[in-house]
Write an enzyme that holds these catalytic residues in place. Structure first.
Site, mmCIF file in Angstrom:
data_model
loop_
_atom_site.group_PDB
_atom_site.id
_atom_site.type_symbol
_atom_site.label_atom_id
_atom_site.label_comp_id
_atom_site.label_asym_id
_atom_site.label_seq_id
_atom_site.Cartn_x
_atom_site.Cartn_y
_atom_site.Cartn_z
ATOM 1 N N TRP A 120 -4.680 -2.805 5.652
ATOM 2 C CA TRP A 120 -5.845 -2.247 6.100
ATOM 3 C C TRP A 120 -7.001 -3.036 5.833
ATOM 4 O O TRP A 120 -7.627 -3.217 6.530
ATOM 5 C CB TRP A 120 -6.057 -0.745 5.569
ATOM 6 C CG TRP A 120 -5.136 0.291 6.359
ATOM 7 C CD1 TRP A 120 -4.178 0.038 7.244
ATOM 8 C CD2 TRP A 120 -5.297 1.652 6.495
ATOM 9 N NE1 TRP A 120 -3.851 1.273 7.865
ATOM 10 C CE2 TRP A 120 -4.231 2.231 7.084
ATOM 11 C CE3 TRP A 120 -6.306 2.798 5.491
ATOM 12 C CZ2 TRP A 120 -4.317 3.628 7.369
ATOM 13 C CZ3 TRP A 120 -6.033 3.977 5.978
ATOM 14 C CH2 TRP A 120 -5.403 4.513 6.660
ATOM 15 N N ASP A 139 -6.023 0.040 -5.686
ATOM 16 C CA ASP A 139 -4.577 0.174 -5.627
ATOM 17 C C ASP A 139 -4.105 0.162 -7.117
ATOM 18 O O ASP A 139 -4.408 -0.538 -7.979
ATOM 19 C CB ASP A 139 -3.862 -0.406 -4.608
ATOM 20 C CG ASP A 139 -2.386 0.251 -4.283
ATOM 21 O OD1 ASP A 139 -2.271 0.705 -3.136
ATOM 22 O OD2 ASP A 139 -1.393 0.326 -5.046
ATOM 23 N N ASP A 152 -4.886 5.371 2.365
ATOM 24 C CA ASP A 152 -3.442 5.099 2.855
ATOM 25 C C ASP A 152 -2.567 5.770 1.678
ATOM 26 O O ASP A 152 -1.528 5.223 1.776
ATOM 27 C CB ASP A 152 -3.097 3.895 3.444
ATOM 28 C CG ASP A 152 -2.019 4.035 4.291
ATOM 29 O OD1 ASP A 152 -1.708 4.917 5.026
ATOM 30 O OD2 ASP A 152 -1.407 3.087 4.419
ATOM 31 N N ASP A 186 -5.118 2.804 -11.415
ATOM 32 C CA ASP A 186 -4.604 4.368 -10.848
ATOM 33 C C ASP A 186 -5.810 5.075 -10.745
ATOM 34 O O ASP A 186 -6.725 5.489 -11.574
ATOM 35 C CB ASP A 186 -3.904 5.007 -12.161
ATOM 36 C CG ASP A 186 -3.390 6.433 -11.310
ATOM 37 O OD1 ASP A 186 -3.623 6.773 -10.536
ATOM 38 O OD2 ASP A 186 -1.923 6.565 -12.071
ATOM 39 N N GLY A 214 -2.329 -4.681 1.407
ATOM 40 C CA GLY A 214 -3.484 -5.142 2.019
ATOM 41 C C GLY A 214 -3.438 -5.255 3.413
ATOM 42 O O GLY A 214 -4.541 -5.738 3.900
ATOM 43 N N LYS A 219 -4.375 9.581 5.236
ATOM 44 C CA LYS A 219 -3.226 9.601 5.844
ATOM 45 C C LYS A 219 -2.631 10.902 5.069
ATOM 46 O O LYS A 219 -2.913 11.278 3.770
ATOM 47 C CB LYS A 219 -2.371 8.559 5.236
ATOM 48 C CG LYS A 219 -0.848 9.020 5.419
ATOM 49 C CD LYS A 219 0.192 7.796 5.363
ATOM 50 C CE LYS A 219 0.306 7.281 3.697
ATOM 51 N NZ LYS A 219 1.067 5.955 3.701
#
EC number: 2.1.1.166
Length: 209
Positions: free
Chosen positions: A65, A83, A124, A99, A63, A164
């Site tokens: 971000w 997530d 990310d 997922d 958490g 990312k």
């Protein structure tokens, strides 16, 4: 031999982690993770977040971000986070555990977004790393492609994308794809990123119509 190498590598990582100044600062400030500092540095340079925005956070746990973004978008803003791992609640964050690669999870995430156009999609996400680039890089690029597909679905014209990426095979092609969709694209390596890591962050702004 492999086990010994892995043990030595794991011990070295743990030693680095707990002596890392950003980890120590995160603990001192009560932050979810050191990733908070990466996003803060990117925000200082690129000004991605403004009050009232709707933001999608992929790969959100634990958490860091999301925690940062709510300080930037205020009470009228909204974060929709996802997530595969659980995440403790954050005020102002609508969290979906699942997922992202699965169709049902993606559908549920899109339902939470609804008709609202999103101003920022950020990812990310990273696969479980094996330490073998030939395995890790393709897995990472697949997640990056899924995040970009999310942009195509929900990102408003003029919106921004932060992702990312681990440099390696497929990186240049992915960068070209992003450049075809956004007016300005930059590559960032925040100070809080570990220097030996292949990770960089692509900051793309001004989604083209």
């Amino acid at each position: 031999m492999t086990g010994k190498k892995r043990s030595a590598s794991s011990s070295r990582w743990l030693q680095e982690h707990f002596s890392d100044k950003y980890v120590l600062q995160a603990q001192k400030k009560g932050l979810r993770s050191r990733a908070w500092f990466k996003l803060d540095e990117i925000q200082q340079g690129d000004k991605l977040f403004k009050p009232g925005m709707t933001v999608v956070d992929l790969g959100a746990a634990p958490g860091g971000w999301s925690q940062y973004v709510v300080t930037q978008i205020g009470s009228k803003g909204r974060v929709i986070a996802c997530d595969i791992l659980p995440m403790d609640p954050i005020v102002g964050v609508d969290f979906l555990q699942g997922d992202f690669r699965e169709e049902l999870v993606l559908k549920a995430l899109l339902e939470r977004v609804g008709e609202t156009k999103v101003q920022v999609v950020m990812s990310d996400m990273a696969p479980n790393m094996t330490g073998t680039p030939a395995v890790d890089i393709p897995r990472s690029m697949y997640l990056c492609e899924l995040a970009l597909a999310m942009c195509r679905d929900v990102l408003a014209p003029g919106g921004s994308f932060l992702v990312k990426v681990f440099q390696g095979d497929g990186f240049e092609e992915y960068l070209r794809e992003i450049r075809s969709l956004f007016t300005k694209v930059k590559i960032r390596k925040p100070d809080a990123s570990r220097s030996r890591s292949r990770e960089v962050y692509i900051v793309a702004t001004g989604r083209k119509l």
